[in-house]
Enzyme design. Structure first.
Site, PDB file in Angstrom:
ATOM      1  N   SER A  86       5.343 -47.718  17.000  1.00 41.17           N
ATOM      2  CA  SER A  86       4.612 -46.644  16.313  1.00 41.17           C
ATOM      3  C   SER A  86       5.452 -45.951  15.249  1.00 41.17           C
ATOM      4  O   SER A  86       4.900 -45.344  14.313  1.00 41.17           O
ATOM      5  CB  SER A  86       4.166 -45.584  17.328  1.00 41.17           C
TER       6      SER A  86
ATOM      7  N   CYS B 283      -0.372 -35.375  39.335  1.00 40.43           N
ATOM      8  CA  CYS B 283      -1.638 -34.650  39.124  1.00 40.43           C
ATOM      9  C   CYS B 283      -2.386 -34.297  40.405  1.00 40.43           C
ATOM     10  O   CYS B 283      -3.097 -33.284  40.445  1.00 40.43           O
ATOM     11  CB  CYS B 283      -2.538 -35.454  38.186  1.00 40.43           C
TER      12      CYS B 283
ATOM     13  N   GLN C 137      -9.804 -38.995  43.297  1.00 39.15           N
ATOM     14  CA  GLN C 137      -9.124 -38.818  42.010  1.00 39.15           C
ATOM     15  C   GLN C 137      -9.913 -39.417  40.851  1.00 39.15           C
ATOM     16  O   GLN C 137     -10.421 -40.538  40.924  1.00 39.15           O
ATOM     17  CB  GLN C 137      -7.716 -39.433  42.082  1.00 39.15           C
TER      18      GLN C 137
ATOM     19  N   LYS D 279       4.306 -40.058  46.568  1.00 35.16           N
ATOM     20  CA  LYS D 279       4.607 -38.955  45.635  1.00 35.16           C
ATOM     21  C   LYS D 279       4.028 -37.647  46.175  1.00 35.16           C
ATOM     22  O   LYS D 279       4.702 -36.610  46.186  1.00 35.16           O
ATOM     23  CB  LYS D 279       3.985 -39.242  44.253  1.00 35.16           C
TER      24      LYS D 279
ATOM     25  N   HIS E  18      -9.462 -33.823  39.864  1.00 34.92           N
ATOM     26  CA  HIS E  18      -9.110 -34.405  41.166  1.00 34.92           C
ATOM     27  C   HIS E  18      -9.553 -33.448  42.274  1.00 34.92           C
ATOM     28  O   HIS E  18      -9.177 -32.264  42.278  1.00 34.92           O
ATOM     29  CB  HIS E  18      -7.596 -34.590  41.288  1.00 34.92           C
TER      30      HIS E  18
HETATM   31  P1  NAP Z   1       0.566 -44.379  27.928  1.00 35.36           P
HETATM   32  O1  NAP Z   1      -0.786 -44.041  27.418  1.00 35.36           O
HETATM   33  O2  NAP Z   1       0.884 -45.808  28.237  1.00 35.36           O
HETATM   34  O3  NAP Z   1       1.644 -43.822  26.865  1.00 35.36           O
HETATM   35  C1  NAP Z   1       2.994 -44.132  26.970  1.00 35.36           C
HETATM   36  C2  NAP Z   1       3.766 -43.507  25.811  1.00 35.36           C
HETATM   37  O4  NAP Z   1       5.133 -43.940  25.942  1.00 35.36           O
HETATM   38  C3  NAP Z   1       3.290 -43.947  24.415  1.00 35.36           C
HETATM   39  O5  NAP Z   1       3.429 -42.887  23.514  1.00 35.36           O
HETATM   40  C4  NAP Z   1       4.280 -45.053  24.079  1.00 35.36           C
HETATM   41  O6  NAP Z   1       4.459 -45.246  22.673  1.00 35.36           O
HETATM   42  C5  NAP Z   1       5.538 -44.477  24.676  1.00 35.36           C
HETATM   43  N1  NAP Z   1       6.557 -45.512  24.858  1.00 35.36           N
HETATM   44  C6  NAP Z   1       6.437 -46.700  25.492  1.00 35.36           C
HETATM   45  N2  NAP Z   1       7.594 -47.398  25.396  1.00 35.36           N
HETATM   46  C7  NAP Z   1       8.450 -46.613  24.703  1.00 35.36           C
HETATM   47  C8  NAP Z   1       9.792 -46.770  24.266  1.00 35.36           C
HETATM   48  N3  NAP Z   1      10.501 -47.890  24.537  1.00 35.36           N
HETATM   49  N4  NAP Z   1      10.369 -45.770  23.581  1.00 35.36           N
HETATM   50  C9  NAP Z   1       9.686 -44.647  23.289  1.00 35.36           C
HETATM   51  N5  NAP Z   1       8.402 -44.429  23.662  1.00 35.36           N
HETATM   52  C10 NAP Z   1       7.803 -45.408  24.364  1.00 35.36           C
HETATM   53  O7  NAP Z   1       0.887 -43.570  29.275  1.00 35.36           O
HETATM   54  P2  NAP Z   1       0.225 -42.187  29.800  1.00 35.36           P
HETATM   55  O8  NAP Z   1      -0.965 -42.502  30.642  1.00 35.36           O
HETATM   56  O9  NAP Z   1       0.085 -41.261  28.670  1.00 35.36           O
HETATM   57  O10 NAP Z   1       1.354 -41.664  30.808  1.00 35.36           O
HETATM   58  C11 NAP Z   1       2.597 -41.156  30.311  1.00 35.36           C
HETATM   59  C12 NAP Z   1       3.457 -40.659  31.447  1.00 35.36           C
HETATM   60  O11 NAP Z   1       2.809 -39.577  32.111  1.00 35.36           O
HETATM   61  C13 NAP Z   1       3.718 -41.715  32.523  1.00 35.36           C
HETATM   62  O12 NAP Z   1       5.032 -41.548  32.984  1.00 35.36           O
HETATM   63  C14 NAP Z   1       2.691 -41.403  33.585  1.00 35.36           C
HETATM   64  O13 NAP Z   1       3.098 -41.811  34.855  1.00 35.36           O
HETATM   65  C15 NAP Z   1       2.623 -39.887  33.494  1.00 35.36           C
HETATM   66  N6  NAP Z   1       1.357 -39.285  33.919  1.00 35.36           N
HETATM   67  C16 NAP Z   1       0.156 -39.748  33.450  1.00 35.36           C
HETATM   68  C17 NAP Z   1      -1.019 -39.086  33.818  1.00 35.36           C
HETATM   69  C18 NAP Z   1      -2.347 -39.508  33.267  1.00 35.36           C
HETATM   70  O14 NAP Z   1      -3.321 -38.778  33.508  1.00 35.36           O
HETATM   71  N7  NAP Z   1      -2.457 -40.618  32.533  1.00 35.36           N
HETATM   72  C19 NAP Z   1      -0.989 -37.998  34.647  1.00 35.36           C
HETATM   73  C20 NAP Z   1       0.243 -37.536  35.112  1.00 35.36           C
HETATM   74  C21 NAP Z   1       1.404 -38.195  34.735  1.00 35.36           C
HETATM   75  P3  NAP Z   1       3.700 -46.430  21.879  1.00 35.36           P
HETATM   76  O15 NAP Z   1       2.279 -45.982  21.670  1.00 35.36           O
HETATM   77  O16 NAP Z   1       4.455 -46.517  20.612  1.00 35.36           O
HETATM   78  O17 NAP Z   1       3.792 -47.655  22.722  1.00 35.36           O
END
Ligand code: NAP
Length: 349
Positions: A41, A149, A175, A204, A241
């Site tokens: 990106s 969450c 959830q 968790k 949730h």
């Molecule tokens: P996601 O949509 O897959 O987004 C991941 C992000 O990480 C993207 O911005 C991606 O950038 C970036 N990324 C991946 N590889 C990278 C690298 N090598 N260097 C720098 N940036 C990198 O994931 P998400 O669902 O948003 O979840 C993000 C985190 O929050 C996770 O750890 C997840 O467990 C946690 N979480 C998620 C939720 C939820 O509701 N989804 C809730 C609580 C916690 P690119 O677009 O450039 O690949």
């Protein structure tokens, strides 16, 4: 507040990153000026680097910002992290080492002995771990985390009951699919169905709950000495949730005692009037069929936990239903409230 503090997002293009972007629009203290993501990106305008998955359009204030690689350099001191768990450990540590305050939503550092797992209404004193973290690791910056969450809903609902001596908890989740990110669970799997497994989620919930409700002991948190058992299920709900909870309490309080504890529960964010704090952290609903995700999750900007159906439990002592917004209070909103608490305590000066 004189001048807004510039902030950035690590993992700004992902699902949680977009929730951060949305939540920070118009924030009174924080000005979103920097967006980081992977090298896939980096170099692109934000609007071209991702597909906006939330309601409405990409906020104009950030749409033309150029996404940068997640490497310390010109990023603001305060960074919210929504990075993929496979890369968050090294990248968050690199920024903390370089002097940044990393307020993370990722799971990677939550259970580390010297890292606060913060819910500002419950354990603001756990921020006292930070000086030791900096001393032992030789960091000028720091890492502070928010819970998973479903854990945040459970712990906010249990916090008012802690004074009665929590000894056993059985929690069953329903959830929402938004908690699985994008594209998340296949529609063929979740339509008109329930999936009784979410990888790693039960562990968790059990461990994080004990740490959040635990006691600060100088250089670590002594976990709450309660047995916690979680059953985690994915259900066809978009946001919110629900957690059904049975709890055993040493002091054997009456229903009136419990209702009083829930209804009078306030925390530091309410006392300080932090910008993202709900008016009350836990709101009791008297209707027999509430809380419900579609009707209640968005109330209080998604920042409160809702409780209902408090009644005796024939196995443990009491049972009830709790609800919270998983992508707001369970993700972006939680991290922003953490940063507001840190700002208000002078930790970001
Ligand atoms: P996601 O949509 O897959 O987004 C991941 C992000 O990480 C993207 O911005 C991606 O950038 C970036 N990324 C991946 N590889 C990278 C690298 N090598 N260097 C720098 N940036 C990198 O994931 P998400 O669902 O948003 O979840 C993000 C985190 O929050 C996770 O750890 C997840 O467990 C946690 N979480 C998620 C939720 C939820 O509701 N989804 C809730 C609580 C916690 P690119 O677009 O450039 O690949």
């Amino acid at each position: 507040m004189q001048q807004k503090m510039e902030v950035g997002i690590l993992g700004a293009t992902g699902m949680v990153g977009q929730h951060f972007v949305k939540f920070l629009q118009g924030h009174g203290w924080f000005d979103l000026k920097w967006l980081g993501a992977s090298d896939r990106s980096a170099g692109k305008k934000y609007r071209d680097a991702m597909h906006w998955h939330l309601a409405g359009v990409t906020p104009e204030a950030v749409a033309d910002l150029v996404v940068e690689e997640c490497k310390p350099g010109n990023a603001p001191r305060l960074l919210f992290s929504a990075m993929d768990a496979s890369v968050a450990t090294e990248i968050e540590q690199a920024f903390a080492r370089a002097g940044h305050v990393v307020v993370s939503n990722s799971k990677n550092h939550r259970m580390e002995r010297d890292v606060p797992l913060l819910v500002p209404e419950i354990n603001p004193d756990h921020l006292k771990l930070v000086p030791g973290q900096q001393r032992h690791r030789g960091w000028k910056g720091q890492i502070v985390t928010n819970p998973n969450c479903s854990t945040v809903v459970l712990t906010m609902s249990l916090a008012p009951l802690k004074q009665f001596g929590i000894t056993k908890v059985i929690a069953t989740t329903l959830q929402a699919i938004s908690g699985a990110g994008y594209p998340g669970v296949a529609s063929m799997d979740i339509q008109a169905n329930v999936i009784p497994f979410i990888g790693g989620e039960e562990e968790k919930m059990q461990q994080e709950t004990q740490k959040i409700l635990g006691t600060f002991r100088g250089d670590h948190i002594e976990p709450l000495a309660a047995k916690v058992s979680a059953h985690c299920n994915r259900v066809p709900v978009v946001d919110g949730h629900t957690v059904t909870v049975s709890v055993e309490l040493a002091a054997k309080p009456s229903e009136a005692d419990l209702r009083h504890a829930i209804e009078t529960c306030r925390g530091v964010p309410q006392e300080k009037g932090l910008p993202s704090a709900p008016s009350r952290p836990v709101i009791y609903m008297t209707e027999a069929n509430r809380p419900q995700p579609r009707k209640d999750a968005e109330r209080e900007r998604g920042m409160a936990a809702f409780i209902g159906r408090l009644r005796p439990c024939p196995v443990l002592d009491w049972k009830f239903v709790a609800l919270g917004h998983n992508t707001v209070r369970g993700a972006a909103g939680a991290a922003v409230l953490n940063a507001e608490l840190m700002y208000s305590e002078g930790m970001l000066d």
